[in-house]
Design a protein around this motif. Structure first.
Motif, PDB file in Angstrom:
ATOM      1  N   TYR A  26       0.809  -1.214   0.000  1.00 10.98           N
ATOM      2  CA  TYR A  26       0.000   0.000   0.000  1.00 10.98           C
ATOM      3  C   TYR A  26       0.846   1.269   0.000  1.00 10.98           C
ATOM      4  O   TYR A  26       2.045   1.246   0.258  1.00 10.98           O
ATOM      5  CB  TYR A  26      -0.917   0.027   1.227  1.00 10.98           C
ATOM      6  N   ILE A  27       0.153   2.382  -0.291  1.00 13.26           N
ATOM      7  CA  ILE A  27       0.670   3.730  -0.104  1.00 13.26           C
ATOM      8  C   ILE A  27      -0.071   4.333   1.080  1.00 13.26           C
ATOM      9  O   ILE A  27      -1.302   4.313   1.125  1.00 13.26           O
ATOM     10  CB  ILE A  27       0.443   4.601  -1.353  1.00 13.26           C
ATOM     11  N   ASP A  28       0.659   4.857   2.058  1.00 15.14           N
ATOM     12  CA  ASP A  28       0.046   5.557   3.178  1.00 15.14           C
ATOM     13  C   ASP A  28      -0.241   6.999   2.781  1.00 15.14           C
ATOM     14  O   ASP A  28       0.631   7.697   2.245  1.00 15.14           O
ATOM     15  CB  ASP A  28       0.975   5.555   4.397  1.00 15.14           C
ATOM     16  N   ILE A  29      -1.451   7.447   3.070  1.00 15.46           N
ATOM     17  CA  ILE A  29      -1.869   8.824   2.784  1.00 15.46           C
ATOM     18  C   ILE A  29      -2.198   9.501   4.113  1.00 15.46           C
ATOM     19  O   ILE A  29      -3.034   9.005   4.873  1.00 15.46           O
ATOM     20  CB  ILE A  29      -3.109   8.855   1.875  1.00 15.46           C
ATOM     21  N   THR A  30      -1.539  10.605   4.395  1.00 18.70           N
ATOM     22  CA  THR A  30      -1.830  11.339   5.624  1.00 18.70           C
ATOM     23  C   THR A  30      -2.244  12.766   5.296  1.00 18.70           C
ATOM     24  O   THR A  30      -1.728  13.385   4.361  1.00 18.70           O
ATOM     25  CB  THR A  30      -0.615  11.366   6.577  1.00 18.70           C
ATOM     26  N   GLY A  31      -3.180  13.273   6.072  1.00 16.38           N
ATOM     27  CA  GLY A  31      -3.661  14.633   5.880  1.00 16.38           C
ATOM     28  C   GLY A  31      -2.946  15.607   6.800  1.00 16.38           C
ATOM     29  O   GLY A  31      -2.498  15.244   7.891  1.00 16.38           O
ATOM     30  N   LEU A  32      -2.832  16.838   6.351  1.00 20.16           N
ATOM     31  CA  LEU A  32      -2.238  17.912   7.153  1.00 20.16           C
ATOM     32  C   LEU A  32      -3.324  18.929   7.504  1.00 20.16           C
ATOM     33  O   LEU A  32      -4.137  19.289   6.657  1.00 20.16           O
ATOM     34  CB  LEU A  32      -1.110  18.607   6.394  1.00 20.16           C
ATOM     35  N   SER A  33      -3.300  19.377   8.766  1.00 19.28           N
ATOM     36  CA  SER A  33      -4.315  20.311   9.256  1.00 19.28           C
ATOM     37  C   SER A  33      -3.677  21.447  10.024  1.00 19.28           C
ATOM     38  O   SER A  33      -2.569  21.313  10.559  1.00 19.28           O
ATOM     39  CB  SER A  33      -5.304  19.591  10.178  1.00 19.28           C
ATOM     40  N   ARG A  34      -4.407  22.550  10.119  1.00 19.41           N
ATOM     41  CA  ARG A  34      -4.024  23.644  11.014  1.00 19.41           C
ATOM     42  C   ARG A  34      -4.645  23.349  12.373  1.00 19.41           C
ATOM     43  O   ARG A  34      -5.863  23.428  12.536  1.00 19.41           O
ATOM     44  CB  ARG A  34      -4.539  24.984  10.480  1.00 19.41           C
ATOM     45  N   LEU A  35      -3.829  23.023  13.345  1.00 17.40           N
ATOM     46  CA  LEU A  35      -4.337  22.643  14.662  1.00 17.40           C
ATOM     47  C   LEU A  35      -3.953  23.624  15.760  1.00 17.40           C
ATOM     48  O   LEU A  35      -4.374  23.465  16.903  1.00 17.40           O
ATOM     49  CB  LEU A  35      -3.832  21.242  15.038  1.00 17.40           C
ATOM     50  N   GLU A  36      -3.135  24.630  15.422  1.00 17.20           N
ATOM     51  CA  GLU A  36      -2.716  25.609  16.420  1.00 17.20           C
ATOM     52  C   GLU A  36      -3.285  26.985  16.042  1.00 17.20           C
ATOM     53  O   GLU A  36      -2.765  27.639  15.144  1.00 17.20           O
ATOM     54  CB  GLU A  36      -1.189  25.668  16.500  1.00 17.20           C
ATOM     55  N   PRO A  37      -4.351  27.403  16.708  1.00 15.69           N
ATOM     56  CA  PRO A  37      -4.993  28.686  16.358  1.00 15.69           C
ATOM     57  C   PRO A  37      -4.028  29.866  16.361  1.00 15.69           C
ATOM     58  O   PRO A  37      -4.189  30.800  15.575  1.00 15.69           O
ATOM     59  CB  PRO A  37      -6.071  28.834  17.440  1.00 15.69           C
ATOM     60  N   ASP A  38      -3.031  29.818  17.251  1.00 15.30           N
ATOM     61  CA  ASP A  38      -2.082  30.930  17.331  1.00 15.30           C
ATOM     62  C   ASP A  38      -1.012  30.865  16.239  1.00 15.30           C
ATOM     63  O   ASP A  38      -0.233  31.813  16.085  1.00 15.30           O
ATOM     64  CB  ASP A  38      -1.396  30.940  18.701  1.00 15.30           C
ATOM     65  N   HIS A  39      -0.958  29.743  15.529  1.00 13.32           N
ATOM     66  CA  HIS A  39       0.035  29.586  14.466  1.00 13.32           C
ATOM     67  C   HIS A  39      -0.642  28.993  13.223  1.00 13.32           C
ATOM     68  O   HIS A  39      -0.422  27.831  12.874  1.00 13.32           O
ATOM     69  CB  HIS A  39       1.177  28.682  14.929  1.00 13.32           C
ATOM     70  N   PRO A  40      -1.464  29.791  12.536  1.00 14.75           N
ATOM     71  CA  PRO A  40      -2.205  29.269  11.372  1.00 14.75           C
ATOM     72  C   PRO A  40      -1.308  28.887  10.205  1.00 14.75           C
ATOM     73  O   PRO A  40      -1.761  28.231   9.269  1.00 14.75           O
ATOM     74  CB  PRO A  40      -3.129  30.436  11.009  1.00 14.75           C
ATOM     75  N   ASP A  41      -0.035  29.300  10.271  1.00 12.68           N
ATOM     76  CA  ASP A  41       0.892  28.953   9.187  1.00 12.68           C
ATOM     77  C   ASP A  41       1.526  27.578   9.401  1.00 12.68           C
ATOM     78  O   ASP A  41       2.297  27.119   8.548  1.00 12.68           O
ATOM     79  CB  ASP A  41       2.001  29.999   9.078  1.00 12.68           C
ATOM     80  N   ILE A  42       1.212  26.912  10.513  1.00 10.76           N
ATOM     81  CA  ILE A  42       1.772  25.599  10.797  1.00 10.76           C
ATOM     82  C   ILE A  42       0.749  24.514  10.482  1.00 10.76           C
ATOM     83  O   ILE A  42      -0.380  24.549  10.979  1.00 10.76           O
ATOM     84  CB  ILE A  42       2.208  25.471  12.277  1.00 10.76           C
ATOM     85  N   TRP A  43       1.141  23.576   9.647  1.00 12.63           N
ATOM     86  CA  TRP A  43       0.311  22.410   9.332  1.00 12.63           C
ATOM     87  C   TRP A  43       0.951  21.188   9.962  1.00 12.63           C
ATOM     88  O   TRP A  43       2.179  21.085  10.030  1.00 12.63           O
ATOM     89  CB  TRP A  43       0.223  22.209   7.822  1.00 12.63           C
ATOM     90  N   GLN A  44       0.118  20.245  10.385  1.00 13.85           N
ATOM     91  CA  GLN A  44       0.679  19.035  10.983  1.00 13.85           C
ATOM     92  C   GLN A  44      -0.211  17.828  10.735  1.00 13.85           C
ATOM     93  O   GLN A  44      -1.416  17.954  10.488  1.00 13.85           O
ATOM     94  CB  GLN A  44       0.904  19.228  12.470  1.00 13.85           C
ATOM     95  N   CYS A  45       0.427  16.640  10.802  1.00 15.77           N
ATOM     96  CA  CYS A  45      -0.310  15.393  10.691  1.00 15.77           C
ATOM     97  C   CYS A  45      -0.511  14.836  12.095  1.00 15.77           C
ATOM     98  O   CYS A  45      -0.081  15.430  13.087  1.00 15.77           O
ATOM     99  CB  CYS A  45       0.443  14.394   9.806  1.00 15.77           C
ATOM    100  N   LYS A  46      -1.137  13.673  12.188  1.00  8.68           N
ATOM    101  CA  LYS A  46      -1.430  13.088  13.499  1.00  8.68           C
ATOM    102  C   LYS A  46      -0.197  12.468  14.151  1.00  8.68           C
ATOM    103  O   LYS A  46      -0.250  12.071  15.304  1.00  8.68           O
ATOM    104  CB  LYS A  46      -2.512  12.018  13.355  1.00  8.68           C
ATOM    105  N   ASN A  47       0.897  12.376  13.397  1.00  4.69           N
ATOM    106  CA  ASN A  47       2.113  11.772  13.946  1.00  4.69           C
ATOM    107  C   ASN A  47       3.148  12.833  14.318  1.00  4.69           C
ATOM    108  O   ASN A  47       4.345  12.561  14.351  1.00  4.69           O
ATOM    109  CB  ASN A  47       2.713  10.772  12.950  1.00  4.69           C
ATOM    110  N   PHE A  48       2.648  14.053  14.553  1.00  4.39           N
ATOM    111  CA  PHE A  48       3.467  15.154  15.062  1.00  4.39           C
ATOM    112  C   PHE A  48       4.496  15.684  14.063  1.00  4.39           C
ATOM    113  O   PHE A  48       5.449  16.361  14.468  1.00  4.39           O
ATOM    114  CB  PHE A  48       4.172  14.761  16.370  1.00  4.39           C
ATOM    115  N   HIS A  49       4.357  15.397  12.787  1.00  3.00           N
ATOM    116  CA  HIS A  49       5.187  16.054  11.778  1.00  3.00           C
ATOM    117  C   HIS A  49       4.570  17.423  11.508  1.00  3.00           C
ATOM    118  O   HIS A  49       3.406  17.528  11.134  1.00  3.00           O
ATOM    119  CB  HIS A  49       5.237  15.244  10.481  1.00  3.00           C
TER     120      HIS A  49
END
Length: 295
Positions: free
Chosen positions: A196-219
Motif C-alpha cells: 500500500y501507499i500511506d496517505i496522511t492529511g495535514l491540518s491547522r491545529l494551532e490557532p495561534d500559528h495558522p501557518d503551521i500544518w501538521q499530521c497526526k504523527n506530530f510532523h
C-alpha cells in the motif's frame, strides 16, 4: 394495560419527555456530571457516528516487522519477493499519481518516498511502502466522493491489469491524534498483494500559528515550506513535491540522508544514478573498498 389506557397516558408522557432538560440546560441545573456519556458533546458522534472515547484501529497489518508491517491484512496472503515488490510499488505509485492528476486532486510525495525522489526520481530500492500527503480539505473530499473506489490500471510495459482500492479511514474525520490508533488517514492498496501507499492529511491545529500544518504523527510544516508545490516527475509520471523539499528532508532525516552513498546494503553509483544492491555487485564480481564513497 389496554391500548386505550396507553393512549390516554400518551399526552402526559410526551409532556414529561419534552420537559427533560437539554444537555446545555442539564449542565447548568445539575452540574457537568449529569451526562456522563462523552458522545453527547462529540461532534464526530453526532455527524459521523464516531465515539472518540472508543476509538478503534481501522487499518490492520499481518505483523509488525519490516516485512509484514507493510501489508494490509485484508489483502495479504504471503510476502512477495523483492522483484515483485519493486514492480508492484512502481506501478502502484504511477496509478496513484495518475488518478489524482486526472481528478484534479491535490497530493504530494513525502517522507522516504520524497527522499527517493531527491536521489533519482525513483522509489528507494529497500522501501516496502510509500508515503504521500494531502491537505485535510482534500482528505474530506476523498471521503465524501471517492471512498472505497476501486481503480483499474494496466501496466504500460507488460499490459498486466492491476486493481487498487482507495480506502479512507473513517477516523480521518478526527484531525487530532486521539488515542494514536489512526495516524494513517487513508491508503491506496494493491488488491493482489496487500502492499500500500500511506496517505496522511495535514491540518491547522494551532490557532495561534495558522501557518503551521501538521499530521497526526506530530510532523509539523510551515505553509511556506510546502507551497507553492513544485511540479516534477516520479517513477516517470507527473508528480508534486513541497517547495522546500531539501530543508524538510534534512529536518526529518538529517543532512546525512542527502550525502551518504552506502546504505541498507546498497551503494550509490552517480554515473548510473542508481542504488545498486551489494548482492548484485557481488554477483557481478565487482570488488569495492569497504570505506569508498561516491560523489
Amino acid at each position: 394495560m389496554q391500548w386505550r389506557t396507553l393512549l390516554a397516558f400518551a399526552p402526559a408522557l410526551w409532556s414529561a419527555v419534552a420537559a427533560l432538560p437539554s444537555a446545555d440546560d442539564a449542565e447548568t441545573q445539575f452540574g457537568r456530571d449529569f451526562y456522563s456519556d462523552p458522545t453527547l458533546r462529540d461532534p464526530l458522534w453526532w455527524k459521523y457516528g464516531l465515539n472518540a472515547s472508543a476509538e478503534y484501529k481501522y487499518f490492520h497489518e499481518p505483523g509488525r516487522d519490516d516485512i509484514l508491517g507493510h501489508y494490509d491484512s485484508r489483502y495479504f496472503t504471503e510476502p512477495v519477493d523483492d522483484r515483485e515488490r519493486a514492480d508492484t510499488l512502481t506501478h502502484m505509485i504511477r496509478a496513484y499519481l495518475n488518478f489524482f492528476n486526472e481528478n484534479e486532486l491535490e497530493t504530494w510525495i513525502a517522507h522516504g518516498t520524497l527522499l527517493g525522489w531527491w536521489w533519482n526520481g525513483k522509489i528507494l530500492p529497500w522501501d516496502w511502502d510509500m508515503d504521500t500527503q494531502v491537505p485535510d480539505t482534500t482528505l474530506a473530499y476523498l471521503a465524501d466522493h471517492y471512498n472505497r473506489t476501486v481503480v483499474q490500471y494496466k501496466s504500460p510495459d507488460t499490459g498486466k491489469e492491476r486493481e487498487y482500492l482507495l480506502d479512507i479511514n473513517p477516523w480521518s474525520r478526527q484531525r487530532e491524534r486521539g488515542q494514536g490508533h489512526n495516524i494513517i488517514d487513508a491508503r491506496w492498496i494493491d488488491i493482489h498483494t496487500g502492499l500500500y501507499i500511506d496517505i496522511t492529511g495535514l491540518s491547522r491545529l494551532e490557532p495561534d500559528h495558522p501557518d503551521i500544518w501538521q499530521c497526526k504523527n506530530f510532523h509539523k510544516y510551515r505553509l511556506k515550506d510546502i507551497y507553492p508545490l513544485r511540479r516534477t516527475t516520479f517513477e516517470g509520471v507527473p508528480a508534486k513535491v513541497p517547495l522546500q523539499y531539501d530543508s524538510m528532508l534534512m529536518d526529518e532525516y538529517s543532512e546525512k540522508a542527502l550525502t551518504m552513498t552506502r546504505f541498507h546494503n546498497h551503494t550509490w553509483f552517480p554515473n548510473l544514478a542508481e542504488w545498486i544492491a551489494d548482492e548484485t555487485l557481488a554477483n557481478l564480481t565487482i570488488k569495492l573498498p569497504e570505506d569508498r564513497q561516491y560523489e
